[in-house]
Motif scaffolding. Structure first.
Motif, mmCIF file in Angstrom:
data_model
loop_
_atom_site.group_PDB
_atom_site.id
_atom_site.type_symbol
_atom_site.label_atom_id
_atom_site.label_comp_id
_atom_site.label_asym_id
_atom_site.label_seq_id
_atom_site.Cartn_x
_atom_site.Cartn_y
_atom_site.Cartn_z
ATOM 1 N N LEU A 23 0.701 -1.064 -0.067
ATOM 2 C CA LEU A 23 -0.110 0.157 0.085
ATOM 3 C C LEU A 23 0.563 1.057 0.062
ATOM 4 C CD1 LEU A 23 -2.969 -1.033 2.343
ATOM 5 C CD2 LEU A 23 -3.071 -0.927 -0.116
ATOM 6 N N GLU A 24 1.950 1.235 0.458
ATOM 7 C CA GLU A 24 3.101 2.486 0.528
ATOM 8 C C GLU A 24 3.884 2.605 -0.670
ATOM 9 O OE1 GLU A 24 5.300 1.790 4.262
ATOM 10 O OE2 GLU A 24 3.668 1.915 5.456
ATOM 11 N N SER A 25 3.801 1.371 -1.651
ATOM 12 C CA SER A 25 4.485 1.522 -2.860
ATOM 13 C C SER A 25 3.777 2.645 -3.988
ATOM 14 C CB SER A 25 4.543 0.047 -3.498
ATOM 15 O OG SER A 25 3.180 -0.343 -3.949
ATOM 16 N N PRO A 26 4.666 3.241 -4.725
ATOM 17 C CA PRO A 26 4.271 4.141 -5.490
ATOM 18 C C PRO A 26 3.151 3.513 -6.484
ATOM 19 C CG PRO A 26 6.677 4.150 -5.672
ATOM 20 C CD PRO A 26 6.275 3.111 -4.669
ATOM 21 N N SER A 27 3.214 2.520 -6.969
ATOM 22 C CA SER A 27 2.276 1.858 -7.824
ATOM 23 C C SER A 27 0.814 1.706 -7.385
ATOM 24 C CB SER A 27 2.665 0.514 -8.472
ATOM 25 O OG SER A 27 2.881 -0.329 -7.408
ATOM 26 N N LEU A 31 -4.471 3.844 -6.689
ATOM 27 C CA LEU A 31 -5.502 3.147 -6.367
ATOM 28 C C LEU A 31 -6.394 3.608 -5.246
ATOM 29 C CD1 LEU A 31 -3.596 -0.319 -7.053
ATOM 30 C CD2 LEU A 31 -5.222 1.063 -8.652
ATOM 31 N N ASN A 32 -7.769 3.311 -5.366
ATOM 32 C CA ASN A 32 -8.663 3.496 -4.056
ATOM 33 C C ASN A 32 -8.274 2.370 -3.244
ATOM 34 O OD1 ASN A 32 -10.301 3.742 -1.940
ATOM 35 N ND2 ASN A 32 -12.156 4.118 -3.524
ATOM 36 N N THR A 33 -7.530 2.453 -2.179
ATOM 37 C CA THR A 33 -7.318 1.245 -1.379
ATOM 38 C C THR A 33 -7.804 1.569 0.014
ATOM 39 O OG1 THR A 33 -5.204 2.190 -0.568
ATOM 40 C CG2 THR A 33 -5.035 0.626 -2.535
ATOM 41 N N SER A 34 -8.742 2.398 0.374
ATOM 42 C CA SER A 34 -9.404 2.770 1.613
ATOM 43 C C SER A 34 -10.168 1.547 2.225
ATOM 44 C CB SER A 34 -10.297 3.810 1.663
ATOM 45 O OG SER A 34 -11.325 3.589 0.567
ATOM 46 N N LEU A 80 -6.198 -15.754 -3.628
ATOM 47 C CA LEU A 80 -5.901 -14.600 -3.326
ATOM 48 C C LEU A 80 -4.407 -14.284 -3.450
ATOM 49 C CD1 LEU A 80 -7.244 -11.842 -2.187
ATOM 50 C CD2 LEU A 80 -6.799 -12.929 -0.020
ATOM 51 N N VAL A 81 -4.038 -13.410 -4.455
ATOM 52 C CA VAL A 81 -2.665 -13.261 -4.839
ATOM 53 C C VAL A 81 -2.324 -11.812 -4.493
ATOM 54 C CG1 VAL A 81 -2.670 -15.187 -6.219
ATOM 55 C CG2 VAL A 81 -3.154 -12.875 -7.289
ATOM 56 N N TYR A 82 -0.968 -11.607 -4.546
ATOM 57 C CA TYR A 82 -0.253 -10.095 -4.684
ATOM 58 C C TYR A 82 -0.532 -9.895 -6.258
ATOM 59 C CZ TYR A 82 1.211 -10.832 0.076
ATOM 60 O OH TYR A 82 1.219 -10.924 1.351
ATOM 61 N N PRO A 83 -0.581 -8.385 -6.511
ATOM 62 C CA PRO A 83 -0.749 -8.021 -7.768
ATOM 63 C C PRO A 83 0.209 -8.444 -8.693
ATOM 64 C CG PRO A 83 -0.802 -6.105 -6.239
ATOM 65 C CD PRO A 83 -0.479 -7.423 -5.368
ATOM 66 N N ARG A 84 1.560 -8.847 -8.400
ATOM 67 C CA ARG A 84 2.593 -9.445 -9.314
ATOM 68 C C ARG A 84 2.108 -10.882 -9.519
ATOM 69 N NH1 ARG A 84 4.874 -9.584 -4.447
ATOM 70 N NH2 ARG A 84 5.051 -11.888 -3.731
ATOM 71 N N ASP A 85 1.420 -11.309 -9.046
ATOM 72 C CA ASP A 85 1.071 -12.772 -9.405
ATOM 73 C C ASP A 85 -0.358 -12.833 -10.065
ATOM 74 O OD1 ASP A 85 3.305 -13.925 -8.216
ATOM 75 O OD2 ASP A 85 2.255 -13.764 -6.073
ATOM 76 N N ALA A 86 -1.138 -11.847 -10.087
ATOM 77 C CA ALA A 86 -2.114 -11.719 -10.716
ATOM 78 C C ALA A 86 -2.007 -11.701 -12.186
ATOM 79 C CB ALA A 86 -3.266 -10.542 -10.331
#
Length: 141
Positions: A23-27, A31-34, A80-86
Motif C-alpha cells: 500500500l505504501e508503494s508508488p504503484s 488506487l482506491n485502497t481505503s 488470493l494473490v499479490y498484484p505481481r501474481d495476478a
C-alpha cells in the motif's frame, strides 16, 4: 456497508506487513485502497503459525459461492494473490481488487454482501479452503 454485517477478520502478521508495504508503494498510490486499509485496521493479527486452517490468507485458494439475485448462484475457486501474481486468469484475485480485499481474513462459513455493477448486491459465501500456506507449513512464503 455497515460494520455490523462484516464478520470478524483474522490476518497473519506476515500478510499484514507485506500488504502495508504494498500500500505504501508508488504503484498503489493511484488506487482506491481505503476498503483494504479499513480491513487491516479492524483485523485481529496473529503469528502465521497460529493461523487457523479455515481462514483465507494471502495465496490461499478458497471455494466460494456468489449468490446474485439477478444471475443466480455461481461457485468459483479463487486464489488470493499479490498484484505481481495476478495474471489475468479468472481464478486469481489480486488483494488490491475489491473482491480480494473482501476475501482476506474470512473463515469457512462466513458470508459478506458484495456490491455488483448496476447498483445491485450479491452475497459471497466461503464454502471451503482448498489450500492455505500456513496450514501447509509454509509460514514464510
Amino acid at each position: 456497508m455497515s460494520n455490523d454485517h462484516r464478520p470478524p477478520l483474522l490476518l497473519s502478521r506476515l500478510d499484514v506487513e507485506r500488504i502495508e508495504a504494498l500500500l505504501e508503494s508508488p504503484s498503489s498510490k493511484s488506487l482506491n485502497t481505503s476498503a483494504l486499509q479499513d480491513e487491516l485496521a479492524r483485523a485481529e493479527v496473529l503469528a502465521p503459525g497460529d493461523m487457523p486452517a479455515d481462514v483465507i490468507t494471502m495465496n490461499s485458494t478458497a471455494f466460494v459461492r456468489l449468490e446474485d439475485g439477478e444471475l443466480g448462484n455461481h461457485e468459483h475457486e479463487l486464489t488470493l494473490v499479490y498484484p505481481r501474481d495476478a495474471d489475468g486468469s479468472a481464478d486469481k484475485v489480486s488483494i488490491l481488487a475489491p473482491v480480494g480485499s473482501a476475501l482476506l481474513g474470512l473463515r469457512v462459513g462466513d458470508a459478506i454482501d458484495w456490491p455488483m455493477p448496476g447498483g445491485r448486491n450479491a452475497r459471497l459465501h466461503v464454502l471451503a479452503i482448498r489450500y492455505q500456506p500456513e496450514s501447509a507449513g509454509e509460514l514464510h512464503r
